[in-house]
Motif scaffolding. Structure first.
Motif, short mmCIF file in Angstrom:
data_model
loop_
_atom_site.label_atom_id
_atom_site.label_comp_id
_atom_site.label_asym_id
_atom_site.label_seq_id
_atom_site.Cartn_x
_atom_site.Cartn_y
_atom_site.Cartn_z
N TYR A 3 2.86 15.65 -9.80
CA TYR A 3 2.63 16.05 -11.20
C TYR A 3 2.13 14.88 -12.04
CZ TYR A 3 3.50 17.90 -15.89
OH TYR A 3 3.35 18.32 -17.20
N LEU A 4 2.82 13.75 -11.91
CA LEU A 4 2.49 12.60 -12.76
C LEU A 4 1.10 12.05 -12.50
CD1 LEU A 4 5.90 10.70 -12.60
CD2 LEU A 4 4.91 11.79 -14.63
N ILE A 5 0.65 12.06 -11.23
CA ILE A 5 -0.62 11.43 -10.92
C ILE A 5 -1.78 12.16 -11.59
CG2 ILE A 5 -1.02 12.71 -8.78
CD1 ILE A 5 -1.97 9.05 -9.63
N GLY A 59 8.11 6.69 -13.94
CA GLY A 59 8.33 8.13 -13.91
C GLY A 59 8.81 8.63 -12.56
N LEU A 60 8.36 7.98 -11.49
CA LEU A 60 8.76 8.39 -10.14
C LEU A 60 10.27 8.31 -9.95
CD1 LEU A 60 6.08 6.76 -7.80
CD2 LEU A 60 6.22 9.14 -8.54
N ILE A 61 10.88 7.27 -10.50
CA ILE A 61 12.32 7.06 -10.28
C ILE A 61 13.17 7.53 -11.45
CG2 ILE A 61 11.92 5.13 -8.71
CD1 ILE A 61 12.47 3.21 -10.98
N ILE A 114 3.92 3.00 -15.97
CA ILE A 114 4.46 4.29 -16.39
C ILE A 114 4.61 5.22 -15.19
CG2 ILE A 114 3.95 6.38 -17.73
CD1 ILE A 114 2.61 4.61 -19.79
N PHE A 115 3.61 5.21 -14.31
CA PHE A 115 3.65 6.06 -13.12
C PHE A 115 4.86 5.68 -12.25
CE2 PHE A 115 2.15 6.84 -8.67
CZ PHE A 115 2.22 8.22 -8.72
#
Length: 388
Positions: A91-93, A76-78, A72-73
């Motif tokens: 934000y995501l981490i 989400g990055l791309i 998921i991480f």
């Protein structure tokens, strides 16, 4: 000495609890005392969080749930193209690591901190508070005074709330009082509310024991008289700050409390209006991207701030799927904990936000405290565990 059910040794556990505040102190020193209320975008903490997340994956022997979070991480990055990869990651981490810790330390997976390491932990706690107050300054924000140190006041209050948990659950009342008083003084209402939870547990537990009843009642009287006594020996400005924090937290007729409530209402009303306008769409299902809430509030409210509620912020930025993931991970963690854990985290999540405030230190230390508390309850015959 590693417990059979633990993921980390006691030394690793202590090191991970300490890593976030240590990194934040280094940020403060190396960046020459930057004001955390206007913190720069580039700092060290997200990189440390990514390292901790990868370390948890390794220590859990590449658990499928942890690998799913990694997927998921990476996705989400791309996927979210409104920001750079670095901004997406920062934000995501926070959310992914929070979920990782909740899944990894569900149940009774803690270690017994041996006496030597416990001493180090107490020293760390006192150092954090001392460093904060040594380099702190008063800041006026939204007509309220905060005491700002190496992190924003809410984060120090969160630290003190979880440290209060640890000291009360290990029967060190004097240290708990000192720590919670330091946390209350910075002016963060959500932290003040969170600090009351372990005291409620401590009060109810000890009131069941006739030997402790008189001592607890005496401490209650001292606590009630503390504010007026403090006002006599302290400067009026100091007393006014503490008094206003309590009034703004518990008095809904106070002007500043009304302004506080109205500001939250405006933020949330605007958010739900936008969500309703977008309807059943990919925007609401997978979200608008990291930090979209801050850009949205700047356009509609005039302030670049988050939603001041984890569920609303995740809903706006990462959509319904993000909320489902976050809620599931908390349910997975709290189902084996007691009702005090549920109330504690609900206060942090709903009244201001949790995942941006050092999830590593708070979740690990809470898990340790909770399991120490449950073991003590079995020893002294307090009763069976109340699950949620």
């Amino acid at each position: 000495m590693k417990n059979k059910s633990s993921i980390f040794s006691s030394f690793e556990y202590l090191l991970l609890v300490a890593c976030t505040p240590i990194i934040q102190v280094l940020e403060f020193i190396l960046l020459k005392g930057w004001n955390p209320l206007t913190r720069p975008e580039k700092n060290f903490t997200p990189y440390m969080y990514i390292g901790v997340f990868l370390y948890i994956i390794f220590k859990t022997n590449y658990d499928k749930k942890q690998l799913f979070l990694l997927l998921i991480f990476g996705f989400g990055l791309i996927f979210y193209d409104s920001n750079t990869l670095a901004n997406n990651a920062s934000y995501l981490i926070n959310i992914i690591l929070t979920c990782s810790l909740l899944l990894a330390f569900a149940g009774d997976k803690s270690v017994a901190i041996i006496k030597k390491h416990d001493t180090y932990l107490v020293g760390l706690i006192l150092f954090i508070i001392a460093f904060y107050y040594t380099f702190s300054v008063e800041s006026l924000l939204e007509d309220r005074y905060y005491l700002v140190g190496f992190v924003i006041p809410h984060q120090l209050a969160y630290y003190c709330a979880i440290f209060t948990f640890y000291f009360l659950y290990t029967n060190r009342l004097q240290l708990a009082i000192v720590v919670s008083a330091a946390g209350a003084y910075v002016g963060a209402r959500s932290g003040l509310l969170a600090m009351l939870v372990p005291y409620v547990y401590y009060f109810l537990r000890n009131m069941k024991d006739s030997k402790n009843r008189s001592r607890i009642l005496g401490l209650g009287v001292v606590a009630i008289l503390a504010l007026p006594i403090f006002s006599i020996f302290s400067s009026s400005a100091s007393f006014d700050r503490i008094s206003s924090t309590f009034e703004n937290t518990f008095s809904f007729g106070d002007k500043s409390q009304e302004e506080y409530s109205e500001s939250r209402t405006i933020i949330w009303f605007n958010m739900f209006a936008q969500v309703e306008e977008d309807g059943f769409s990919s925007t609401n299902i997978v979200g608008r991207g990291p930090y979209a809430s801050m850009d949205f509030n700047y356009k509609t409210f005039g302030l670049q701030i988050w939603m001041h509620n984890d569920l609303f912020d995740i809903m706006f930025n990462l959509g319904i799927l993000g909320v489902i993931l976050y809620v599931f991970c908390f349910w997975y963690y709290l189902k084996e904990k007691d009702v005090y854990a549920l109330i504690f985290f609900l206060i942090l999540i709903v009244t201001n936000g949790f995942f941006t405030y050092s999830p590593v230190a708070i979740i690990l230390l809470h898990n340790l405290s909770n399991n120490l508390k449950l073991k003590q309850r079995l020893i002294d015959g307090f009763g069976s565990k109340a699950t949620v």
